[in-house]
Write a protein that holds these residues in place. Structure first.
Motif, PDB file in Angstrom:
ATOM      1  N   LEU A 273     -17.525   0.620 -13.193  1.00 44.76           N
ATOM      2  CA  LEU A 273     -16.310   1.297 -13.598  1.00 44.76           C
ATOM      3  C   LEU A 273     -15.563   1.819 -12.386  1.00 44.76           C
ATOM      4  CD1 LEU A 273     -17.617   3.380 -16.644  1.00 44.76           C
ATOM      5  CD2 LEU A 273     -16.568   1.099 -16.643  1.00 44.76           C
ATOM      6  N   LYS A 274     -14.258   1.842 -12.495  1.00 41.58           N
ATOM      7  CA  LYS A 274     -13.434   2.376 -11.417  1.00 41.58           C
ATOM      8  C   LYS A 274     -13.679   3.878 -11.265  1.00 41.58           C
ATOM      9  CE  LYS A 274      -8.584   2.982 -10.038  1.00 41.58           C
ATOM     10  NZ  LYS A 274      -8.736   4.425  -9.781  1.00 41.58           N
ATOM     11  N   ARG A 275     -13.904   4.285 -10.019  1.00 49.19           N
ATOM     12  CA  ARG A 275     -14.045   5.693  -9.683  1.00 49.19           C
ATOM     13  C   ARG A 275     -12.757   6.177  -9.015  1.00 49.19           C
ATOM     14  NH1 ARG A 275     -19.047   4.331  -5.969  1.00 49.19           N
ATOM     15  NH2 ARG A 275     -17.398   2.862  -5.418  1.00 49.19           N
TER      16      ARG A 275
ATOM     17  N   PHE B 163     -11.582  -2.974  -9.258  1.00 54.37           N
ATOM     18  CA  PHE B 163     -12.342  -2.409 -10.377  1.00 54.37           C
ATOM     19  C   PHE B 163     -11.414  -2.279 -11.588  1.00 54.37           C
ATOM     20  CE2 PHE B 163     -14.356  -0.971  -6.471  1.00 54.37           C
ATOM     21  CZ  PHE B 163     -15.691  -1.244  -6.705  1.00 54.37           C
ATOM     22  N   PRO B 164     -11.229  -3.374 -12.328  1.00 51.21           N
ATOM     23  CA  PRO B 164     -10.263  -3.359 -13.436  1.00 51.21           C
ATOM     24  C   PRO B 164     -10.737  -2.625 -14.692  1.00 51.21           C
ATOM     25  CG  PRO B 164     -11.320  -5.505 -13.282  1.00 51.21           C
ATOM     26  CD  PRO B 164     -11.794  -4.723 -12.095  1.00 51.21           C
ATOM     27  N   CYS B 165     -12.004  -2.282 -14.752  1.00 50.62           N
ATOM     28  CA  CYS B 165     -12.522  -1.545 -15.899  1.00 50.62           C
ATOM     29  C   CYS B 165     -12.652  -0.054 -15.534  1.00 50.62           C
ATOM     30  CB  CYS B 165     -13.886  -2.092 -16.325  1.00 50.62           C
ATOM     31  SG  CYS B 165     -14.472  -1.482 -17.911  1.00 50.62           S
ATOM     32  N   PRO B 166     -12.160   0.842 -16.364  1.00 56.84           N
ATOM     33  CA  PRO B 166     -11.711   0.648 -17.746  1.00 56.84           C
ATOM     34  C   PRO B 166     -10.217   0.389 -17.913  1.00 56.84           C
ATOM     35  CG  PRO B 166     -11.842   2.980 -17.299  1.00 56.84           C
ATOM     36  CD  PRO B 166     -12.296   2.278 -16.032  1.00 56.84           C
ATOM     37  N   ASP B 167      -9.397   0.630 -16.890  1.00 56.86           N
ATOM     38  CA  ASP B 167      -7.945   0.648 -17.067  1.00 56.86           C
ATOM     39  C   ASP B 167      -7.374  -0.651 -17.619  1.00 56.86           C
ATOM     40  OD1 ASP B 167      -6.972   3.291 -15.400  1.00 56.86           O
ATOM     41  OD2 ASP B 167      -8.748   2.359 -14.529  1.00 56.86           O
TER      42      ASP B 167
ATOM     43  N   ASN C 268       0.809  -1.226   0.000  1.00 58.28           N
ATOM     44  CA  ASN C 268       0.000   0.000   0.000  1.00 58.28           C
ATOM     45  C   ASN C 268       0.838   1.270   0.000  1.00 58.28           C
ATOM     46  OD1 ASN C 268      -2.273  -1.695   0.194  1.00 58.28           O
ATOM     47  ND2 ASN C 268      -2.136  -1.710   2.423  1.00 58.28           N
ATOM     48  N   ARG C 269       1.974   1.228  -0.661  1.00 59.70           N
ATOM     49  CA  ARG C 269       2.841   2.410  -0.711  1.00 59.70           C
ATOM     50  C   ARG C 269       2.699   3.185  -2.014  1.00 59.70           C
ATOM     51  NH1 ARG C 269       2.803   0.894   3.881  1.00 59.70           N
ATOM     52  NH2 ARG C 269       4.446   1.236   5.418  1.00 59.70           N
ATOM     53  N   LEU C 270       1.638   2.879  -2.787  1.00 57.50           N
ATOM     54  CA  LEU C 270       1.378   3.595  -4.028  1.00 57.50           C
ATOM     55  C   LEU C 270      -0.105   3.901  -4.113  1.00 57.50           C
ATOM     56  CD1 LEU C 270       2.415   4.697  -6.747  1.00 57.50           C
ATOM     57  CD2 LEU C 270       2.003   2.420  -7.724  1.00 57.50           C
ATOM     58  N   SER C 271      -0.418   5.137  -4.443  1.00 58.53           N
ATOM     59  CA  SER C 271      -1.803   5.588  -4.541  1.00 58.53           C
ATOM     60  C   SER C 271      -2.588   4.772  -5.556  1.00 58.53           C
ATOM     61  CB  SER C 271      -1.823   7.063  -4.947  1.00 58.53           C
ATOM     62  OG  SER C 271      -3.125   7.483  -5.264  1.00 58.53           O
ATOM     63  N   PHE C 272      -3.905   4.586  -5.279  1.00 61.68           N
ATOM     64  CA  PHE C 272      -4.765   3.879  -6.230  1.00 61.68           C
ATOM     65  C   PHE C 272      -4.833   4.626  -7.567  1.00 61.68           C
ATOM     66  CE2 PHE C 272      -7.323   1.848  -2.584  1.00 61.68           C
ATOM     67  CZ  PHE C 272      -6.616   0.667  -2.700  1.00 61.68           C
ATOM     68  N   ASP C 273      -4.859   5.948  -7.495  1.00 61.70           N
ATOM     69  CA  ASP C 273      -4.948   6.740  -8.715  1.00 61.70           C
ATOM     70  C   ASP C 273      -3.556   7.036  -9.252  1.00 61.70           C
ATOM     71  OD1 ASP C 273      -7.731   6.919  -8.934  1.00 61.70           O
ATOM     72  OD2 ASP C 273      -7.805   8.497  -7.429  1.00 61.70           O
ATOM     73  N   ALA C 274      -3.382   6.822 -10.541  1.00 57.21           N
ATOM     74  CA  ALA C 274      -2.071   6.999 -11.166  1.00 57.21           C
ATOM     75  C   ALA C 274      -2.273   7.216 -12.660  1.00 57.21           C
ATOM     76  CB  ALA C 274      -1.198   5.767 -10.904  1.00 57.21           C
ATOM     77  N   PRO C 275      -1.238   7.707 -13.352  1.00 55.60           N
ATOM     78  CA  PRO C 275      -1.343   7.904 -14.802  1.00 55.60           C
ATOM     79  C   PRO C 275      -1.542   6.577 -15.540  1.00 55.60           C
ATOM     80  CG  PRO C 275       0.572   9.036 -13.879  1.00 55.60           C
ATOM     81  CD  PRO C 275       0.049   8.151 -12.804  1.00 55.60           C
ATOM     82  N   PRO C 276      -2.047   6.629 -16.771  1.00 54.19           N
ATOM     83  CA  PRO C 276      -2.277   5.401 -17.533  1.00 54.19           C
ATOM     84  C   PRO C 276      -1.065   4.495 -17.648  1.00 54.19           C
ATOM     85  CG  PRO C 276      -3.319   7.264 -18.632  1.00 54.19           C
ATOM     86  CD  PRO C 276      -2.532   7.834 -17.490  1.00 54.19           C
TER      87      PRO C 276
END
Length: 420
Positions: A389-391, A399-403, A132-140
């Motif tokens: 979809l992932k929020r 939530f693997p969709c859409p990424d 858990n040392r990386l944010s859920f949100d990240a660039p593509p």
């Protein structure tokens, strides 16, 4: 593309993956993403021995290491050990290596701005712990690598996958009355879970003594610190108590699963199983576990390794018609996402409202008809969500969709790493 087409590596990253099977999986996938983003060479992660899980398994004993390295070769360099010229600088002692203590849920820019300069300087850094040392949100670019690691590169080792597949086949045979379809239930009523929850179940002297002893063994005074107040009633009302086998049985029967339903129970050693499991087995006589599907001899290579046993459960649950989660945690977190990935964005998953369940179970005046109506509504709500979809702030692993699903896995615009 070959490894030679990748830019020169900026150095080596070594992470220690802590926790159980699926918390370690988080570490591995995030480590792949970070290494790719920083154009670093990833050393096969080391699994930290945990006082609760007590599993000394190495990466290659859980996962197919060769497949992992081969799958990632066009995106991330992965090596099984550090070269001697690097380790020699640190007298072959990992504790001499600079260790980043990174805050939980750090954004990827932290790795670019803070970790990368140190990597350029040292050519080798260690990050421990790494879960858990990386944010859920990240660039593509980062999300793509997480997807590649989780759904393509990580495959259980041959001994685990071969035996797990045989358990799936046996479970389908035992479910012939239901056309090979079965319901998988993840039950968290092991002694350590019951102890950690601080909930009260039968409230007897034996339970109190068992739980106090388990807390002291596993957490050494964490629950007896001066000033700490534990309120079991509030914990239950907030839906944080693990469901008992009896409660799970009542919930499933209320949801419309009758005694002809084929059940696979994924669990560790159930607390006080002879007593607590009796009502569930009476309600669902076709219930199976890995222990009933396999002989003691077959389970022997896995028996004393909690992560290997969890991997068996994971596989059988993955291929079930319906998956029922009864407690939060990394197992349902990953499994729900994996099932969505495999089955076109959605598969039948029941995640009960445990706050509502607590109120219903604790209501002495509720009748069966009212309870069943509530359970059918709860089941309908779980099954009717469709593709989700992932929020923002959702986990890509749940939530693997859409990424991970709704575009090609490799595209030119996501291939390059902003950190290079």
């Amino acid at each position: 593309m070959t490894i030679g087409d990748l830019p020169d590596s900026n150095g080596y990253i070594y992470v220690e993956a802590n926790g159980g099977l699926n918390q370690q999986r988080t570490s591995i996938c995030n480590a792949v993403a970070v290494a790719g983003y920083l154009n670093a060479t990833l050393v096969i992660p080391n699994f930290h021995f945990h006082s609760i899980w007590r599993d000394p398994s190495k990466f290659k004993e859980i996962y197919d290491e060769e497949h992992f390295i081969k799958t990632l070769k066009n995106d991330v360099r992965v090596v099984d050990r550090l070269p001697d010229f690097i380790m020699g600088r640190y007298d072959y002692n990992m504790t001499n290596v600079y260790n980043f203590k990174i805050k939980a849920w750090s954004p990827i820019r932290y790795y670019r701005d803070t970790v990368l300069p140190k990597l350029h300087e040292e050519l080798f850094i260690r990050i421990s712990p790494f879960a858990n040392r990386l944010s859920f949100d990240a660039p593509p670019a980062v999300q793509r690598l997480r997807c590649l690691a989780n759904y393509e590169a990580l495959r259980f080792s041959s001994p685990i996958s071969t035996f797990a597949d045989s358990l799936v086949a046996r479970m389908k045979e035992h479910s012939a009355i239901n056309n090979g379809k079965y319901v998988a239930v993840h039950l968290r009523f092991e002694e350590d879970m019951v102890a950690f929850s601080c909930c009260i179940f039968d409230g007897g002297e034996q339970e109190i003594n068992d739980m106090n002893a388990a807390r002291e063994r596993g957490w050494r005074g964490k629950f007896t610190k001066p000033g700490r107040v534990i309120r079991p009633g509030a914990i239950r009302v907030n839906g944080k108590c693990p469901l008992t086998p009896l409660e799970v049985g009542l919930m499933l029967r209320g949801m419309g699963f009758d005694n002809s339903t084929s059940i696979y129970l994924a669990s560790g050693k159930i607390y006080n199983a002879e007593k607590t499991m009796a009502p569930l087995l009476e309600m669902f006589p076709l219930l199976q576990t890995k222990e009933t599907l396999a002989s003691m001899e077959e389970l022997a290579p896995f028996k004393n390794y909690s992560s290997r046993m969890a991997a068996l459960d994971y596989t059988v649950c993955l291929h079930s018609e319906v998956f029922v989660t009864t407690q939060g945690g990394n197992f349902p977190h990953f499994l729900t996402g994996h099932r969505r990935y495999l089955y076109g964005g959605h598969s039948k998953t029941i995640k009960p409202d445990k706050r509502k369940l607590a109120l219903l179970f604790d209501n002495p005046n509720i009748g069966w008809k009212t309870f069943k109506r509530q359970m059918l509504s709860m089941r309908s709500h779980s099954d009717a969500k469709g593709v989700e979809l992932k929020r923002p702030n959702d986990s890509i692993y749940s939530f693997p969709c859409p990424d991970c699903m709704c575009r090609a896995n490799k595209t030119d615009d996501t291939k390059s790493s902003p950190a290079l």
